[in-house]
Design a protein around this motif. Structure first.
Motif, PDB file in Angstrom:
ATOM      1  N   UNK A  59     -25.483  -2.435   2.806  1.00 24.49           N
ATOM      2  CA  UNK A  59     -25.731  -1.531   3.923  1.00 24.49           C
ATOM      3  C   UNK A  59     -24.561  -0.571   4.073  1.00 24.49           C
ATOM      4  N   UNK A  60     -24.582   0.168   5.174  1.00 30.08           N
ATOM      5  CA  UNK A  60     -23.528   1.152   5.415  1.00 30.08           C
ATOM      6  C   UNK A  60     -22.149   0.483   5.476  1.00 30.08           C
ATOM      7  N   UNK A  61     -21.157   1.123   4.844  1.00 30.34           N
ATOM      8  CA  UNK A  61     -19.782   0.627   4.861  1.00 30.34           C
ATOM      9  C   UNK A  61     -18.901   1.723   5.452  1.00 30.34           C
ATOM     10  N   UNK A  62     -18.088   1.372   6.447  1.00 28.34           N
ATOM     11  CA  UNK A  62     -17.144   2.316   7.051  1.00 28.34           C
ATOM     12  C   UNK A  62     -15.719   1.855   6.804  1.00 28.34           C
ATOM     13  N   UNK A  63     -14.926   2.689   6.139  1.00 29.67           N
ATOM     14  CA  UNK A  63     -13.520   2.390   5.868  1.00 29.67           C
ATOM     15  C   UNK A  63     -12.686   3.215   6.845  1.00 29.67           C
ATOM     16  N   UNK A  64     -11.872   2.541   7.642  1.00 32.67           N
ATOM     17  CA  UNK A  64     -11.039   3.214   8.642  1.00 32.67           C
ATOM     18  C   UNK A  64      -9.589   3.187   8.162  1.00 32.67           C
ATOM     19  N   UNK A  65      -9.081   4.333   7.735  1.00 30.10           N
ATOM     20  CA  UNK A  65      -7.698   4.410   7.263  1.00 30.10           C
ATOM     21  C   UNK A  65      -6.778   4.712   8.443  1.00 30.10           C
ATOM     22  N   UNK A  66      -5.641   3.992   8.494  1.00 30.01           N
ATOM     23  CA  UNK A  66      -4.661   4.315   9.538  1.00 30.01           C
ATOM     24  C   UNK A  66      -3.845   5.539   9.147  1.00 30.01           C
ATOM     25  N   UNK A  67      -3.535   5.655   7.849  1.00 28.07           N
ATOM     26  CA  UNK A  67      -2.785   6.803   7.337  1.00 28.07           C
ATOM     27  C   UNK A  67      -2.872   6.769   5.827  1.00 28.07           C
ATOM     28  N   UNK A  68      -2.221   7.720   5.173  1.00 24.05           N
ATOM     29  CA  UNK A  68      -2.448   7.879   3.745  1.00 24.05           C
ATOM     30  C   UNK A  68      -1.267   7.466   2.881  1.00 24.05           C
ATOM     31  N   UNK A  69      -0.369   6.648   3.416  1.00 23.32           N
ATOM     32  CA  UNK A  69       0.652   6.079   2.533  1.00 23.32           C
ATOM     33  C   UNK A  69      -0.043   5.220   1.473  1.00 23.32           C
ATOM     34  N   UNK A  70       0.562   5.192   0.278  1.00 20.94           N
ATOM     35  CA  UNK A  70      -0.114   4.585  -0.866  1.00 20.94           C
ATOM     36  C   UNK A  70      -0.545   3.136  -0.634  1.00 20.94           C
ATOM     37  N   UNK A  71       0.270   2.382   0.117  1.00 27.81           N
ATOM     38  CA  UNK A  71      -0.075   0.960   0.293  1.00 27.81           C
ATOM     39  C   UNK A  71      -1.338   0.785   1.133  1.00 27.81           C
ATOM     40  N   UNK A  72      -1.847   1.890   1.720  1.00 24.47           N
ATOM     41  CA  UNK A  72      -3.064   1.808   2.540  1.00 24.47           C
ATOM     42  C   UNK A  72      -4.280   2.463   1.887  1.00 24.47           C
ATOM     43  N   UNK A  73      -4.064   3.118   0.727  1.00 25.27           N
ATOM     44  CA  UNK A  73      -5.204   3.773   0.059  1.00 25.27           C
ATOM     45  C   UNK A  73      -5.326   3.391  -1.418  1.00 25.27           C
ATOM     46  N   UNK A  74      -4.371   2.640  -1.927  1.00 22.45           N
ATOM     47  CA  UNK A  74      -4.340   2.443  -3.378  1.00 22.45           C
ATOM     48  C   UNK A  74      -5.577   1.726  -3.901  1.00 22.45           C
ATOM     49  N   UNK A  75      -6.206   0.903  -3.061  1.00 23.98           N
ATOM     50  CA  UNK A  75      -7.369   0.160  -3.525  1.00 23.98           C
ATOM     51  C   UNK A  75      -8.667   0.965  -3.541  1.00 23.98           C
ATOM     52  N   UNK A  76      -8.660   2.168  -2.951  1.00 21.69           N
ATOM     53  CA  UNK A  76      -9.912   2.936  -2.814  1.00 21.69           C
ATOM     54  C   UNK A  76     -10.643   3.093  -4.146  1.00 21.69           C
ATOM     55  N   UNK A  77      -9.897   3.441  -5.192  1.00 19.79           N
ATOM     56  CA  UNK A  77     -10.526   3.686  -6.490  1.00 19.79           C
ATOM     57  C   UNK A  77     -11.097   2.426  -7.122  1.00 19.79           C
ATOM     58  N   UNK A  78     -10.819   1.263  -6.523  1.00 24.18           N
ATOM     59  CA  UNK A  78     -11.276  -0.014  -7.071  1.00 24.18           C
ATOM     60  C   UNK A  78     -12.228  -0.719  -6.110  1.00 24.18           C
ATOM     61  N   UNK A  79     -12.741   0.031  -5.127  1.00 22.61           N
ATOM     62  CA  UNK A  79     -13.643  -0.532  -4.111  1.00 22.61           C
ATOM     63  C   UNK A  79     -15.075  -0.337  -4.606  1.00 22.61           C
ATOM     64  N   UNK A  80     -15.721  -1.426  -4.961  1.00 22.89           N
ATOM     65  CA  UNK A  80     -16.993  -1.341  -5.673  1.00 22.89           C
ATOM     66  C   UNK A  80     -18.066  -0.503  -4.986  1.00 22.89           C
ATOM     67  N   UNK A  81     -18.229  -0.577  -3.656  1.00 21.97           N
ATOM     68  CA  UNK A  81     -19.277   0.247  -3.037  1.00 21.97           C
ATOM     69  C   UNK A  81     -19.156   1.739  -3.356  1.00 21.97           C
ATOM     70  N   UNK A  82     -17.933   2.232  -3.557  1.00 20.98           N
ATOM     71  CA  UNK A  82     -17.772   3.661  -3.870  1.00 20.98           C
ATOM     72  C   UNK A  82     -18.347   4.006  -5.237  1.00 20.98           C
ATOM     73  N   UNK A  83     -18.471   2.994  -6.077  1.00 22.71           N
ATOM     74  CA  UNK A  83     -18.943   3.214  -7.440  1.00 22.71           C
ATOM     75  C   UNK A  83     -20.420   2.863  -7.593  1.00 22.71           C
ATOM     76  N   UNK A  84     -21.107   2.611  -6.464  1.00 22.35           N
ATOM     77  CA  UNK A  84     -22.514   2.232  -6.539  1.00 22.35           C
ATOM     78  C   UNK A  84     -23.391   3.402  -6.132  1.00 22.35           C
ATOM     79  N   UNK A  85     -24.292   3.735  -7.012  1.00 25.91           N
ATOM     80  CA  UNK A  85     -25.147   4.892  -6.793  1.00 25.91           C
ATOM     81  C   UNK A  85     -25.942   4.726  -5.499  1.00 25.91           C
ATOM     82  N   UNK A  86     -25.882   5.720  -4.641  1.00 22.79           N
ATOM     83  CA  UNK A  86     -26.676   5.719  -3.414  1.00 22.79           C
ATOM     84  C   UNK A  86     -26.090   4.933  -2.274  1.00 22.79           C
ATOM     85  N   UNK A  87     -25.033   4.161  -2.504  1.00 21.67           N
ATOM     86  CA  UNK A  87     -24.430   3.363  -1.422  1.00 21.67           C
ATOM     87  C   UNK A  87     -23.830   4.287  -0.354  1.00 21.67           C
ATOM     88  N   UNK A  88     -24.160   4.054   0.909  1.00 18.17           N
ATOM     89  CA  UNK A  88     -23.614   4.882   1.990  1.00 18.17           C
ATOM     90  C   UNK A  88     -22.223   4.389   2.389  1.00 18.17           C
TER      91      UNK A  88
END
Ligand SMILES: [Zn+2]
Ligand SMILES: [Zn+2]
Length: 292
Positions: A59-88
């Protein structure tokens, strides 16, 4: 509401035998509403395992970032829902006066730092500059407010409520900024986010002796966190964003010292990767479990 800690380390992922109990993954917390609504707080390296647990029917996934320092965004590229076609997927983050969130996140998710560009991801992705309090956003049955807090660069903390409980998440925060004591309540950074929360997850990076060398770096010493938690009237404090230099034994010691430092009006829970807290009616279900 159910809260699971997938990464509690600050600044840099710190795997190894000496950090195996508190964990080495950087900031990531899963919040589940009673209706199944999923919020992911920050996208540190801990988000990879969480993504692996979410099936194609997440279902829908909401990621809430506090800020953009690397230790808070580094996993984004490895978050499976982002790589799934049609996933909201929705990503929320602090507003900036210069660039919108998509442009700022794209700095990391593009060559040469990452092989895939944000726009090439197959999921249905929307990025939002999060509105600041007093405006609230509603996602499923959860009400969310964000406010800027004291940390280098645009940084927010989050307050999340349903009809039964409130949590506050302020992983990178230096409310004292070198002062000897916190100011009056009106002037305390993050005060309204944390006020009377059932659970506060807060920056606990330094010991009292380490802090003087790190004034202005944007993090708290544990005695400051205790004062912040007492002043804001929270019921439980989860220590979080552990310094990479603190191994399991050091973190045990810091928690013991904090617990014995006085008659505290709240409970201290060590921020251990894999801990899970169930909040709600009378907080009766609070527990800690180990992730498989
Ligand atoms: Zn951080
Ligand atoms: Zn930071």
């Amino acid at each position: 509401m159910k809260v699971t800690l997938w990464g509690t380390r600050g600044s840099l992922a710190t795997p190894g035998p000496e950090t195996v109990r508190y964990g080495g993954n950087t900031s990531c917390v899963e919040v589940r509403g009673a209706d199944g609504t999923l919020l992911v707080l920050d996208a540190g390296t801990g988000i990879r395992r969480l993504g692996g647990k979410l099936g194609p029917e997440a279902g829908r996934v909401d990621v809430l970032l506090t800020h953009l320092h690397m230790d808070h965004i580094q996993g984004l590229g490895f978050f499976r829902p982002l790589d799934q076609s049609g996933q909201e997927v929705h990503i929320w983050g602090p507003p900036s006066t210069t660039l919108d969130l998509r442009a700022r996140v794209s700095r990391y998710l593009s060559p040469p730092l990452f092989p895939v560009r944000l726009r090439e991801l197959p999921s249905r992705l929307t990025l939002h500059d999060v509105p600041l309090a007093p405006e609230e956003i509603r996602i499923g049955g959860l009400r969310i407010s964000a406010a800027l807090v004291c940390h280098p660069g645009p940084t927010v903390g989050y307050r999340i409520s349903d009809d039964t409980a409130t949590i506050a998440y302020i992983p990178d925060h230096e409310p004292l900024l070198g002062a000897a004591r916190l100011p009056s309540s009106d002037w305390i950074s993050g005060f309204d986010l944390a006020a009377n929360a059932d659970l506060l997850i807060h920056d606990s990076q330094y010991s009292a002796t380490q802090y003087p060398k790190h004034v202005g770096w944007g993090h708290s010493a544990i005695p400051h966190v205790l004062e912040f938690a007492a002043r804001t009237g929270v019921k439980r404090l989860v220590t979080f964003h552990h310094d990479p230099r603190h191994d399991d034994a050091a973190l045990d010691r810091l928690v013991d010292e904090a617990r014995s430092s006085g008659d505290l009006p709240f409970e201290i829970l060590p921020g251990v990767e894999g801990a899970c807290f169930e909040l709600g009616h009378a907080m009766r279900n609070q527990r800690q479990t180990t992730l498989e």
